[in-house]
Design a protein around this motif. Sequence first.
Motif, short mmCIF file in Angstrom:
data_model
loop_
_atom_site.label_atom_id
_atom_site.label_comp_id
_atom_site.label_asym_id
_atom_site.label_seq_id
_atom_site.Cartn_x
_atom_site.Cartn_y
_atom_site.Cartn_z
N SER A 90 0.72 -1.46 0.00
CA SER A 90 0.25 -0.46 0.10
C SER A 90 0.72 0.79 -0.21
N PRO A 91 1.22 1.84 -0.92
CA PRO A 91 1.96 2.85 -1.20
C PRO A 91 1.47 3.81 -0.62
N GLU A 92 0.67 4.23 -0.21
CA GLU A 92 -0.27 5.37 0.25
C GLU A 92 0.04 5.06 1.62
N PHE A 93 0.43 3.86 2.54
CA PHE A 93 1.31 4.14 4.03
C PHE A 93 2.65 3.85 4.12
N THR A 94 3.48 4.84 2.84
CA THR A 94 4.29 4.61 2.98
C THR A 94 5.06 5.76 4.02
N ALA A 95 4.41 6.57 4.46
CA ALA A 95 4.51 7.65 5.56
C ALA A 95 4.64 7.19 6.61
N SER A 96 3.22 6.34 6.48
CA SER A 96 3.19 6.07 8.57
C SER A 96 4.06 5.38 8.53
N VAL A 97 5.05 3.84 7.62
CA VAL A 97 6.09 3.73 7.63
C VAL A 97 7.40 3.91 8.81
N VAL A 98 8.28 5.37 7.98
CA VAL A 98 9.06 5.83 7.92
C VAL A 98 8.20 6.29 9.01
N ASP A 99 7.59 6.37 9.57
CA ASP A 99 7.26 7.76 10.84
C ASP A 99 7.75 6.79 11.87
N ARG A 100 6.90 5.25 11.80
CA ARG A 100 7.28 4.54 13.02
C ARG A 100 8.37 4.02 12.11
N TRP A 101 9.51 4.46 11.71
CA TRP A 101 10.77 3.47 11.73
C TRP A 101 11.65 5.39 13.05
#
Length: 262
Positions: A90-101
């Motif tokens: 889900s490309p739209e969730f990339t920002a969420s994963v970056v924030d989690r990292w």
Amino acid sequence: MQTVTSVNTPLNLPTRFAFQPNVSRTMSSREIANVTGKRHDNVMQVIRALAADQILTPESQESSFEHKGNTYACWDLSKRDSLVLVARLSPEFTASVVDRWMELEGQAIQPRELSTMDILQIAMESEKARLLLTIQVEAQAVKIHSMENLFKEGMTHTQFCKGLNGVNVMQVGNALEGRNWLFNESKSGLRWRVASYARDKYMTEHQVEITPHGKDPFISFTPVLLKKGAAKLYDLYLSELLPMKKTWDGRFTHDKALKEAV
């Protein structure tokens, strides 16, 4: 093929993340499922496809976890591979994963509270370093004091070395010749002159006109040490790079002076 039941757990589930620099930082496939809102079994299918295509790095490894008495497969993914996976899911969730990292990395750099033993160890190491520095400073002071007491303006290398315990003064001229400080201008004996390498740097020459009875006068040259040359000669002495007597007791001049002063 084994069917893996999807298990959705809260976002605060344990993440195998490095709090020490020698542990690889990873994010669980379960956490990625939670961040993206995907079923864990679907996430695992994509991961296995990426692994089969050799897209994942060796840092990412298959693992397992237990839930209600059952064991399930999962993956621990590196930062790079977790972003590749989310881009596929889900490309739209990339920002969420970056924030989690970023959140996890911020936790990783938080300093841990020092224990009493840690504080004592730091204090001991600090005191050891202070004592070592004190010893080194005192030794350097003794060395400088000893050298300055030995050196007098106009001294020859032989005269200076007579004050150095254990030095074979008869061989020092040859040793300095080997270091390009001196050269012998006589073909039949010894008549030392200062070489260009050491002239006005370590040594200079005193000139005296001598008039033998019934003969023509001539100029006699005497090599003498400069203060910088005496300091360098003393360093060579401490490094045991000067010719030493076979009977030398192993003590340097300042060591001997210190022992006699006690």
